[in-house]
Design a protein around this motif. Structure first.
Motif, PDB file in Angstrom:
ATOM      1  N   GLY A 290      29.877  17.869  13.362  1.00  9.82           N
ATOM      2  CA  GLY A 290      30.267  17.852  11.798  1.00  9.82           C
ATOM      3  C   GLY A 290      28.940  17.196  11.189  1.00  9.82           C
TER       4      GLY A 290
ATOM      5  N   PRO B 277      28.693  14.215   8.603  1.00 10.18           N
ATOM      6  CA  PRO B 277      29.292  13.191   7.879  1.00 10.18           C
ATOM      7  C   PRO B 277      29.147  13.194   6.439  1.00 10.18           C
ATOM      8  CG  PRO B 277      27.274  12.246   9.583  1.00 10.18           C
ATOM      9  CD  PRO B 277      27.406  13.709   9.476  1.00 10.18           C
TER      10      PRO B 277
ATOM     11  N   CYS C 144      22.139  16.297   7.629  1.00  7.71           N
ATOM     12  CA  CYS C 144      21.223  17.531   7.618  1.00  7.71           C
ATOM     13  C   CYS C 144      20.738  17.677   6.266  1.00  7.71           C
ATOM     14  CB  CYS C 144      22.228  18.878   7.837  1.00  7.71           C
ATOM     15  SG  CYS C 144      23.442  19.023   6.573  1.00  7.71           S
TER      16      CYS C 144
ATOM     17  N   HIS D 155      13.471  18.505  10.502  1.00  8.63           N
ATOM     18  CA  HIS D 155      13.220  19.934  11.594  1.00  8.63           C
ATOM     19  C   HIS D 155      12.121  20.951  11.140  1.00  8.63           C
ATOM     20  CE1 HIS D 155      16.390  18.058  13.623  1.00  8.63           C
ATOM     21  NE2 HIS D 155      17.345  18.637  13.052  1.00  8.63           N
TER      22      HIS D 155
ATOM     23  N   THR E 180      13.575  18.328  15.361  1.00  7.43           N
ATOM     24  CA  THR E 180      13.852  18.944  16.823  1.00  7.43           C
ATOM     25  C   THR E 180      12.651  20.090  16.961  1.00  7.43           C
ATOM     26  OG1 THR E 180      16.199  18.783  16.616  1.00  7.43           O
ATOM     27  CG2 THR E 180      15.383  20.606  17.970  1.00  7.43           C
TER      28      THR E 180
ATOM     29  N   ASN F 100      17.980  21.376  22.527  1.00 10.43           N
ATOM     30  CA  ASN F 100      18.876  21.550  23.821  1.00 10.43           C
ATOM     31  C   ASN F 100      19.323  23.191  23.445  1.00 10.43           C
ATOM     32  OD1 ASN F 100      20.232  19.642  25.547  1.00 10.43           O
ATOM     33  ND2 ASN F 100      20.668  18.712  23.500  1.00 10.43           N
TER      34      ASN F 100
HETATM   35  N1  SAH Z   1      25.101  16.678  10.794  1.00 11.84           N
HETATM   36  C1  SAH Z   1      24.427  15.818  11.136  1.00 11.84           C
HETATM   37  C2  SAH Z   1      24.781  15.146  12.223  1.00 11.84           C
HETATM   38  C3  SAH Z   1      24.754  16.049  13.723  1.00 11.84           C
HETATM   39  S1  SAH Z   1      23.646  16.699  14.364  1.00 11.84           S
HETATM   40  C4  SAH Z   1      22.967  16.160  11.212  1.00 11.84           C
HETATM   41  O1  SAH Z   1      22.756  17.523  10.909  1.00 11.84           O
HETATM   42  O2  SAH Z   1      21.971  15.308  11.038  1.00 11.84           O
HETATM   43  C5  SAH Z   1      22.774  15.286  15.346  1.00 11.84           C
HETATM   44  C6  SAH Z   1      21.218  15.730  15.530  1.00 11.84           C
HETATM   45  O3  SAH Z   1      21.159  16.818  16.610  1.00 11.84           O
HETATM   46  C7  SAH Z   1      20.714  16.549  14.332  1.00 11.84           C
HETATM   47  O4  SAH Z   1      19.386  16.233  14.040  1.00 11.84           O
HETATM   48  C8  SAH Z   1      20.801  18.233  14.687  1.00 11.84           C
HETATM   49  O5  SAH Z   1      19.827  18.623  13.710  1.00 11.84           O
HETATM   50  C9  SAH Z   1      20.449  17.937  16.097  1.00 11.84           C
HETATM   51  N2  SAH Z   1      20.675  19.243  17.147  1.00 11.84           N
HETATM   52  C10 SAH Z   1      21.597  20.110  16.619  1.00 11.84           C
HETATM   53  N3  SAH Z   1      21.705  20.962  17.387  1.00 11.84           N
HETATM   54  C11 SAH Z   1      20.809  20.705  18.327  1.00 11.84           C
HETATM   55  C12 SAH Z   1      20.296  21.584  19.683  1.00 11.84           C
HETATM   56  N4  SAH Z   1      20.490  22.554  20.112  1.00 11.84           N
HETATM   57  N5  SAH Z   1      19.094  20.802  19.962  1.00 11.84           N
HETATM   58  C13 SAH Z   1      18.532  19.674  19.638  1.00 11.84           C
HETATM   59  N6  SAH Z   1      18.979  19.023  18.527  1.00 11.84           N
HETATM   60  C14 SAH Z   1      20.093  19.567  18.051  1.00 11.84           C
END
Ligand code: SAH
Length: 347
Positions: free
Chosen positions: A159, A161, A193, A216, A258, A296
């Motif tokens: 989600g 926040p 995000c 990112h 990432t 990931n």
């Molecule tokens: N919505 C919020 C919090 C949730 S995601 C946000 O976007 O920050 C938490 C973190 O994990 C974010 O930095 C997101 O971009 C990252 N994330 C999401 N999917 C990912 C993946 N497959 N591999 C690595 N990081 C990922």
């Protein structure tokens, strides 16, 4: 029957008022508030009269998450929870042990509507927002299940926040209450995000939490291609909001990056990232910190992890440019599916 109430989302003042309307004294509210924050069901609230326990049981919407599935890492003890909620939907939390204390990564919504291309949590869209009690409840249930105290919270689960703003703010007020979970704001991180209007509002609340920005990418073209939110608020608007946030709160901001092999992980990208952040915060004296994340790999996407060397080169280039860069430690490597994958596989 009257509609059930989400009592775990009440502040102590709200609970006191609700009980006072039923003729209950103030000290009962404090007792019940303590029990609720331990996840104790009304029938087990031993110092509360039976009639009041029954009333509570009848009136209360039971929003406490239940453990539906639990994966424990054999390497470092990290626990990944699949929780089920009162309406049958599922979320994930991750319990991690660090030297500085136990950290829980919590979800803020059931699913997500932000649409980031590399993220598993958003694949099925957003079903609903989590209630303040369901945000608290993840911590309460994890503490009950592990028998250990959670001292740090990261809002980096499923989600967005800041797309559930009011409930997240209510949660932040509750979680810091010393008569409740009593988790200090300096031990809480909120990751977004890039919902700029939410960042602006959050700055005015002035909680001393740590804000993390999922950046990112270093150009609007590249960022828009992987994060749809960038069409609404581009990098310039986002970084302006970050600068204003820093100037209002004096809290340093952490930038999440990432690394996506061949997409945003070249040395030129690293230099551009350093330039971008230095320009955005010039003259403020803000320490610049980038948290590098190894992607990931999500089955449904074609984003892949780069080599160890390319990651190290990226980190070293940032440092050379004067930006502190840490590579996020991987905990629970053996139970690791990306965020949101456990929930998806349970469908
Ligand atoms: N919505 C919020 C919090 C949730 S995601 C946000 O976007 O920050 C938490 C973190 O994990 C974010 O930095 C997101 O971009 C990252 N994330 C999401 N999917 C990912 C993946 N497959 N591999 C690595 N990081 C990922």
């Amino acid at each position: 029957m009257t509609e059930k109430k989400d009592i775990l989302s009440f502040s102590l003042d709200e609970l006191t008022e609700w009980l006072a309307d039923m003729g209950q004294p103030k000290f009962r509210a404090a007792q019940i508030y303590g029990w609720l924050n331990l996840g104790t069901p009304p029938e087990d609230m031993t110092n509360i009269p039976k009639a009041l326990r029954d009333t509570l049981k009848e009136a209360m919407l039971d929003t406490l998450p239940r453990v539906r599935k639990k994966l424990v890492s054999k390497i470092d003890g990290t626990v990944k929870y699949l929780f089920s909620l009162h309406d049958g939907s599922c979320i994930e939390s991750v319990f991690m042990r660090y030297k500085h204390g136990n950290t829980l990564c919590i979800s803020s919504q059931v699913g997500c509507r932000m649409g980031c291309k590399f993220c598993a949590s958003t694949i099925g869209g957003k079903l609903r927002d989590l209630l303040p009690s369901e945000l608290l409840g993840q911590i309460i249930t994890a503490q009950r299940d592990t028998g250990e105290r959670v001292s740090n919270i990261v809002m980096m689960g499923i989600g967005e926040p800041l797309d559930n703003y009011d409930n997240v703010i209510k949660f932040l007020r509750l979680v810091g209450d010393e008569r409740g979970l009593n988790i200090g704001y300096r031990h809480i991180s909120l990751s977004t995000c890039g919902v700029v209007e939410g960042i602006d509002k959050l700055a005015r609340e002035n909680f001393p939490i740590t804000l993390s920005i999922s950046l990112h990418a270093v150009t609007d073209e590249a960022r828009s291609a992987i994060m749809p939110i960038n069409h609404k608020w581009g990098i310039d608007a986002l970084l302006r909001a970050c600068r204003a946030y820093y100037e209002t709160t004096s809290r340093r901001i952490s930038f999440e990056y990432t690394l996506l092999s061949g997409k945003n992980d070249s040395e030129e990208d690293a230099r551009a990232l350093a330039r971008l952040l230095k320009n955005a915060f010039s003259g403020t004296g803000a320490p610049l910190h980038v948290n590098l994340i190894r992607v990931n790999e999500v089955e449904e996407t074609d984003f892949r992890r780069g080599s160890r060397e390319s990651i190290e080169r990226f980190r070293a280039t940032l440092e050379k440019e004067g930006v502190v860069a840490t590579l996020r430690r991987r905990l629970g490597a053996d139970i690791n599916g990306a965020c949101g994958q456990l929930r998806r596989s349970s469908k």
